[in-house]
Write a protein that holds these residues in place. Structure first.
Motif, PDB file in Angstrom:
ATOM      1  N   PRO A 108      -0.962 -24.261  14.532  1.00 46.25           N
ATOM      2  CA  PRO A 108      -1.712 -24.861  13.432  1.00 46.25           C
ATOM      3  C   PRO A 108      -3.214 -24.628  13.612  1.00 46.25           C
ATOM      4  CG  PRO A 108      -0.114 -26.403  14.317  1.00 46.25           C
ATOM      5  CD  PRO A 108      -0.142 -25.241  15.253  1.00 46.25           C
ATOM      6  N   GLY A 109      -3.907 -24.483  12.487  1.00 52.02           N
ATOM      7  CA  GLY A 109      -5.351 -24.296  12.547  1.00 52.02           C
ATOM      8  C   GLY A 109      -5.785 -23.110  11.699  1.00 52.02           C
ATOM      9  N   ARG A 110      -7.030 -22.707  11.925  1.00 49.79           N
ATOM     10  CA  ARG A 110      -7.615 -21.631  11.135  1.00 49.79           C
ATOM     11  C   ARG A 110      -7.447 -20.311  11.881  1.00 49.79           C
ATOM     12  NH1 ARG A 110     -12.663 -19.048  10.384  1.00 49.79           N
ATOM     13  NH2 ARG A 110     -13.405 -19.025   8.222  1.00 49.79           N
ATOM     14  N   HIS A 111      -6.981 -19.305  11.193  1.00 52.27           N
ATOM     15  CA  HIS A 111      -6.819 -17.987  11.814  1.00 52.27           C
ATOM     16  C   HIS A 111      -7.536 -16.940  10.961  1.00 52.27           C
ATOM     17  CE1 HIS A 111      -3.861 -19.357  14.742  1.00 52.27           C
ATOM     18  NE2 HIS A 111      -3.345 -20.088  13.766  1.00 52.27           N
ATOM     19  N   GLU A 112      -8.126 -15.967  11.650  1.00 53.10           N
ATOM     20  CA  GLU A 112      -8.748 -14.836  10.953  1.00 53.10           C
ATOM     21  C   GLU A 112      -7.973 -13.576  11.303  1.00 53.10           C
ATOM     22  OE1 GLU A 112     -12.954 -14.383  11.119  1.00 53.10           O
ATOM     23  OE2 GLU A 112     -13.303 -16.548  11.093  1.00 53.10           O
ATOM     24  N   TYR A 113      -7.835 -12.695  10.312  1.00 56.51           N
ATOM     25  CA  TYR A 113      -7.047 -11.494  10.556  1.00 56.51           C
ATOM     26  C   TYR A 113      -7.434 -10.400   9.562  1.00 56.51           C
ATOM     27  CZ  TYR A 113      -4.371 -12.835   6.416  1.00 56.51           C
ATOM     28  OH  TYR A 113      -4.023 -13.159   5.136  1.00 56.51           O
ATOM     29  N   ALA A 114      -6.912  -9.219   9.795  1.00 56.28           N
ATOM     30  CA  ALA A 114      -7.077  -8.090   8.859  1.00 56.28           C
ATOM     31  C   ALA A 114      -5.937  -7.112   9.118  1.00 56.28           C
ATOM     32  CB  ALA A 114      -8.422  -7.401   9.064  1.00 56.28           C
ATOM     33  N   PHE A 115      -5.686  -6.249   8.169  1.00 54.98           N
ATOM     34  CA  PHE A 115      -4.676  -5.204   8.350  1.00 54.98           C
ATOM     35  C   PHE A 115      -5.381  -3.907   8.764  1.00 54.98           C
ATOM     36  CE2 PHE A 115      -2.739  -7.932   4.998  1.00 54.98           C
ATOM     37  CZ  PHE A 115      -1.638  -8.353   5.724  1.00 54.98           C
TER      38      PHE A 115
ATOM     39  N   ASP B  57       0.870  -1.180   0.000  1.00 53.20           N
ATOM     40  CA  ASP B  57       0.000   0.000   0.000  1.00 53.20           C
ATOM     41  C   ASP B  57       0.906   1.229   0.000  1.00 53.20           C
ATOM     42  OD1 ASP B  57      -1.679   2.134   0.540  1.00 53.20           O
ATOM     43  OD2 ASP B  57      -2.987   0.962   1.837  1.00 53.20           O
ATOM     44  N   SER B  58       0.973   1.878  -1.142  1.00 48.72           N
ATOM     45  CA  SER B  58       1.926   2.988  -1.277  1.00 48.72           C
ATOM     46  C   SER B  58       1.488   4.229  -0.497  1.00 48.72           C
ATOM     47  CB  SER B  58       2.106   3.332  -2.753  1.00 48.72           C
ATOM     48  OG  SER B  58       0.847   3.646  -3.295  1.00 48.72           O
ATOM     49  N   THR B  59       0.205   4.278  -0.096  1.00 49.09           N
ATOM     50  CA  THR B  59      -0.278   5.470   0.617  1.00 49.09           C
ATOM     51  C   THR B  59      -0.189   5.326   2.133  1.00 49.09           C
ATOM     52  OG1 THR B  59      -2.550   4.657   0.720  1.00 49.09           O
ATOM     53  CG2 THR B  59      -1.936   5.902  -1.248  1.00 49.09           C
ATOM     54  N   ALA B  60       0.102   4.116   2.604  1.00 48.67           N
ATOM     55  CA  ALA B  60       0.055   3.866   4.055  1.00 48.67           C
ATOM     56  C   ALA B  60       1.215   4.547   4.771  1.00 48.67           C
ATOM     57  CB  ALA B  60       0.081   2.368   4.316  1.00 48.67           C
ATOM     58  N   ARG B  61       0.909   5.082   5.941  1.00 52.36           N
ATOM     59  CA  ARG B  61       1.965   5.641   6.790  1.00 52.36           C
ATOM     60  C   ARG B  61       2.317   4.654   7.913  1.00 52.36           C
ATOM     61  NH1 ARG B  61      -0.471  11.398   8.033  1.00 52.36           N
ATOM     62  NH2 ARG B  61      -2.334  10.128   7.851  1.00 52.36           N
ATOM     63  N   THR B  62       1.306   3.929   8.398  1.00 50.85           N
ATOM     64  CA  THR B  62       1.550   2.841   9.361  1.00 50.85           C
ATOM     65  C   THR B  62       0.635   1.683   8.990  1.00 50.85           C
ATOM     66  OG1 THR B  62      -0.168   3.545  10.908  1.00 50.85           O
ATOM     67  CG2 THR B  62       2.046   4.435  11.270  1.00 50.85           C
ATOM     68  N   VAL B  63       1.099   0.473   9.266  1.00 54.29           N
ATOM     69  CA  VAL B  63       0.260  -0.723   9.045  1.00 54.29           C
ATOM     70  C   VAL B  63       0.456  -1.646  10.242  1.00 54.29           C
ATOM     71  CG1 VAL B  63      -0.215  -2.722   7.573  1.00 54.29           C
ATOM     72  CG2 VAL B  63       0.538  -0.578   6.534  1.00 54.29           C
ATOM     73  N   SER B  64      -0.641  -2.182  10.745  1.00 55.97           N
ATOM     74  CA  SER B  64      -0.547  -3.217  11.781  1.00 55.97           C
ATOM     75  C   SER B  64      -1.480  -4.343  11.382  1.00 55.97           C
ATOM     76  CB  SER B  64      -0.911  -2.658  13.154  1.00 55.97           C
ATOM     77  OG  SER B  64      -2.246  -2.224  13.173  1.00 55.97           O
ATOM     78  N   ILE B  65      -1.349  -5.454  12.079  1.00 55.88           N
ATOM     79  CA  ILE B  65      -2.211  -6.591  11.794  1.00 55.88           C
ATOM     80  C   ILE B  65      -2.987  -6.934  13.057  1.00 55.88           C
ATOM     81  CG2 ILE B  65      -0.419  -8.320  12.331  1.00 55.88           C
ATOM     82  CD1 ILE B  65      -1.562  -9.996  10.012  1.00 55.88           C
ATOM     83  N   VAL B  66      -4.277  -7.257  12.882  1.00 53.02           N
ATOM     84  CA  VAL B  66      -5.100  -7.695  14.009  1.00 53.02           C
ATOM     85  C   VAL B  66      -5.680  -9.055  13.671  1.00 53.02           C
ATOM     86  CG1 VAL B  66      -5.717  -5.395  14.820  1.00 53.02           C
ATOM     87  CG2 VAL B  66      -7.122  -6.478  13.075  1.00 53.02           C
TER      88      VAL B  66
END
Lengths: 184, 198
Positions: free
Chosen positions: B154-161, B115-124
């Motif tokens: 191991p297993g299923r994980h859900e996430y987003a940035f 993402d060229s416009t991002a100033r910070t990125v984290s993951i949740v």
């Protein structure tokens, strides 16, 4: 015989659910259906959201009933799931809707004129929502659900000292926000 | 203890309680809709039906049966079992050791967002309690590229940035899933590590 039938203990119902007995599960749902509703409503801010959360809680309990280590204390185990589901709900909602209240006092002042009870309730919900989630959780468990700090520590996994600090800070903030509202 | 008391909690903190009217309103009972139980039980029945449809049938060796065999047949069966056991021993010595899984291990997974416009990125995600302050992504030397490696079970994980502290972004490189509240998240399946795998 006039004597009332003795209710089946939680332990037996939990064993029944583990063996696939849906009637046993229905009995648990009936027994605890509103036990933690008030907590969920105060944490999510609405009965509608609390309904979603509680449905999710019960499905989680159904799927993971094997993890209930002490079936005699099913209620306490369920309470932990309720607390966790409310945490997940509130953190996701805060991220999704970017619900950061810049000035809670301004939000309270902007509330529409309503019936006294409804207005008070709205103001309470807004004030609770303005608290950090961990303070709101501690406050509701202490002053709404009236649990002891030891019970709170068991359910939340947080130490008693930290819980006391959170409750204290929440009380201070709520006093500022809600001072005199019922006289209005 | 009265609600309007000021309580000394030790270590310099005070638990100053609220106006009794406010507390009373907070403690008002809340009741779920009358059809709540019916909805929960409908979900439970559906879950049970799914389990029954996908669970393997009871193994034949757990079912009680009575067999009658002559001494000659018994002798032939014993010989057959001995041959199978001997072959199994030979096969086991040749088999690689990497077939047993280790579900208690973790796998390192690299997450990348461009993402060229991002100033910070984290993951949740479920692995950090959906807390945006816990896991920031680092900017790569190449502009607009953000990444982090995380140990996941191991297993299923859900996430987003989370971009710039407030923008919810699903991973374009992964499957998406909506939760019960309508939020779209990315889905990652982590396979168990294998013994002997490098």
């Amino acid at each position: 015989m006039n004597e009332k039938a003795k209710p089946q203990p939680d332990r037996e119902l939990v064993q029944g659910v583990r063996q696939g007995d849906l009637e046993a599960f229905a009995a648990l749902v009936k027994r605890y259906r509103d036990a933690y509703t008030r907590f969920a409503v105060r944490m999510t801010g609405s009965l509608l959201d609390a309904d979603d959360v509680m449905q999710s809680v019960w499905m989680r309990a159904f799927r993971n009933i094997g993890a209930c280590k002490n079936p005699d204390r099913f209620g306490a185990w369920l309470y932990q799931i309720v607390v966790n589901e409310c945490r997940t709900f509130t953190s996701r909602r805060a991220l999704r809707e970017n619900r950061f209240v810049d000035d809670p006092a301004e939000t309270l002042a902007a509330l529409a004129v309503a019936e006294p009870d409804v207005a008070l309730r709205d103001e309470i919900e807004k004030a609770l929502e303005s608290l950090p989630a961990d303070q709101r959780e501690a406050f509701v468990l202490k002053h709404v659900e009236e649990l002891s700090y030891d019970q709170m520590a068991e359910i939340t996994g947080v130490g008693v000292s930290a819980l006391k600090m959170r409750v204290c800070r929440a009380c201070d903030r709520l006093r500022e926000l809600l001072e005199g509202v019922h006289h209005a | 203890m009265r609600d309007d008391e000021t309580r000394d909690l030790g270590h310099g903190t005070r638990d100053t309680a609220l106006d009794p009217h406010v507390v009373s309103a907070m403690r008002a009972a809340e009741i779920l809709a009358p059809d709540f139980e019916a909805r929960v039980m409908a979900q439970a029945r559906a879950e049970m039906a799914r389990r029954q449809a996908t669970s393997p049938r009871r193994a034949w060796w757990l079912t009680g049966r009575t067999y009658v065999a002559s001494p000659l047949t018994m002798l032939a069966m014993a010989a057959g079992i001995a041959i199978v056991a001997a072959l199994s021993t030979v096969a086991a010595t040749r088999a690689p050791a990497s077939v047993a899984s280790r579900p208690d291990t973790v796998e390192f997974v690299r997450f990348v967002l461009v993402d060229s416009t991002a100033r910070t990125v984290s993951i949740v995600g479920d692995f950090n309690e959906w807390r945006p302050d816990r896991t920031p992504l680092l900017a790569a030397p190449k502009p607009g590229v953000w990444s982090v490696s995380l140990p996941l079970s191991p297993g299923r994980h859900e996430y987003a940035f989370i971009v710039d502290g407030k923008r919810w972004v699903v991973d374009p490189a992964s499957l998406a899933s909506s939760d019960e509240f309508g939020t779209e998240s990315s889905v990652l399946l982590v396979a168990p590590a294998r013994l002997g795998a490098s």
